[in-house]
Write an enzyme that holds these catalytic residues in place. Structure first.
Site, PDB file in Angstrom:
ATOM      1  N   ALA A  76       0.936  -1.146  -0.082  1.00 31.12           N
ATOM      2  CA  ALA A  76       0.203  -0.231   0.029  1.00 31.12           C
ATOM      3  C   ALA A  76       1.139   1.328   0.289  1.00 31.12           C
ATOM      4  O   ALA A  76       2.548   0.981   0.873  1.00 31.12           O
ATOM      5  CB  ALA A  76      -1.077   0.030   1.190  1.00 31.12           C
ATOM      6  N   ASP A  77       0.152   2.425  -0.245  1.00 31.34           N
ATOM      7  CA  ASP A  77       1.031   3.522  -0.427  1.00 31.34           C
ATOM      8  C   ASP A  77      -0.209   4.719  -0.131  1.00 31.34           C
ATOM      9  O   ASP A  77      -1.485   4.955  -0.802  1.00 31.34           O
ATOM     10  CB  ASP A  77       1.694   3.937  -1.647  1.00 31.34           C
TER      11      ASP A  77
END
Length: 193
Positions: A76-77
């Site tokens: 994730a970012d």
């Protein structure tokens, strides 16, 4: 485990974020953390939702290539978006203060891109949460930065910390997305494996 379809996989979280780790633990998942050392670069033409999806896939693919075939990688970012630009992570106390002054008394978006991949399947998706900050005084901003040192957080703040209690007027969307992982969406996509 509720997601019994995942028992055939070794789950890997491709993130050093303690918040993402905690959120996945709360789902009851058994996983290991493996941090990617890829450079977080994105092409400048990407838009608000494409940026975090691109970065999440970059991280996930880097880890996936190092792992055996039975691994399922979750990457994730999270970015903060205001005035058509990315508000990054502050490197210094002065940068953290400046970022929070910029967000004070206004609305911004928090977007988390997620990439989940196995050797046979890959899904990328995002969640957007609208966040409204009250007007924050200089003393409140300095107190928060000194107390919580938010240098590892997009936008220079954590909604689950002191500033979230006193400064966030309202949100529309997932609270957990602002923490760094839209858990409800992650859960739905994990069911597809």
């Amino acid at each position: 485990m509720v997601l019994q379809n995942l028992e055939k996989y070794q789950l890997i979280l491709a993130s050093k974020s303690p918040r993402r780790k905690r959120l996945l633990e709360e789902l009851g998942l058994d996983f290991k953390v493996q941090v990617s050392d890829v450079k977080e670069y994105f092409p400048p033409e990407l838009g608000m939702t494409a940026i975090p999806e691109y970065l999440a896939e970059l991280k996930g693919t880097a880890i996936r290539k190092q792992m055996p075939d039975n691994c399922l990688v979750i990457a994730a970012d999270t970015i903060v978006w205001k005035d058509e630009e990315v508000i990054g992570k502050p490197a210094t106390k002065q940068e953290a203060i400046a970022l929070l002054k910029h967000l004070s008394g206004s609305q911004h978006q928090v977007i988390t891109g997620v990439n989940i991949q196995s050797v046979r399947q890959k899904y990328s998706f995002h969640a957007v949460t609208e966040v409204w900050f009250d007007e924050l005084s200089d003393d409140e901003i300095e107190y928060y930065v000194e107390r919580c040192k938010p240098y590892d957080k997009a936008g220079g703040y954590g909604i689950q910390e002191w500033i979230g209690f006193v400064g966030v007027q309202k949100i529309e969307g997932s609270f957990f997305n602002v923490m760094g992982l839209p858990v409800h969406k992650v859960y739905q996509f994990l069911k597809l494996f």
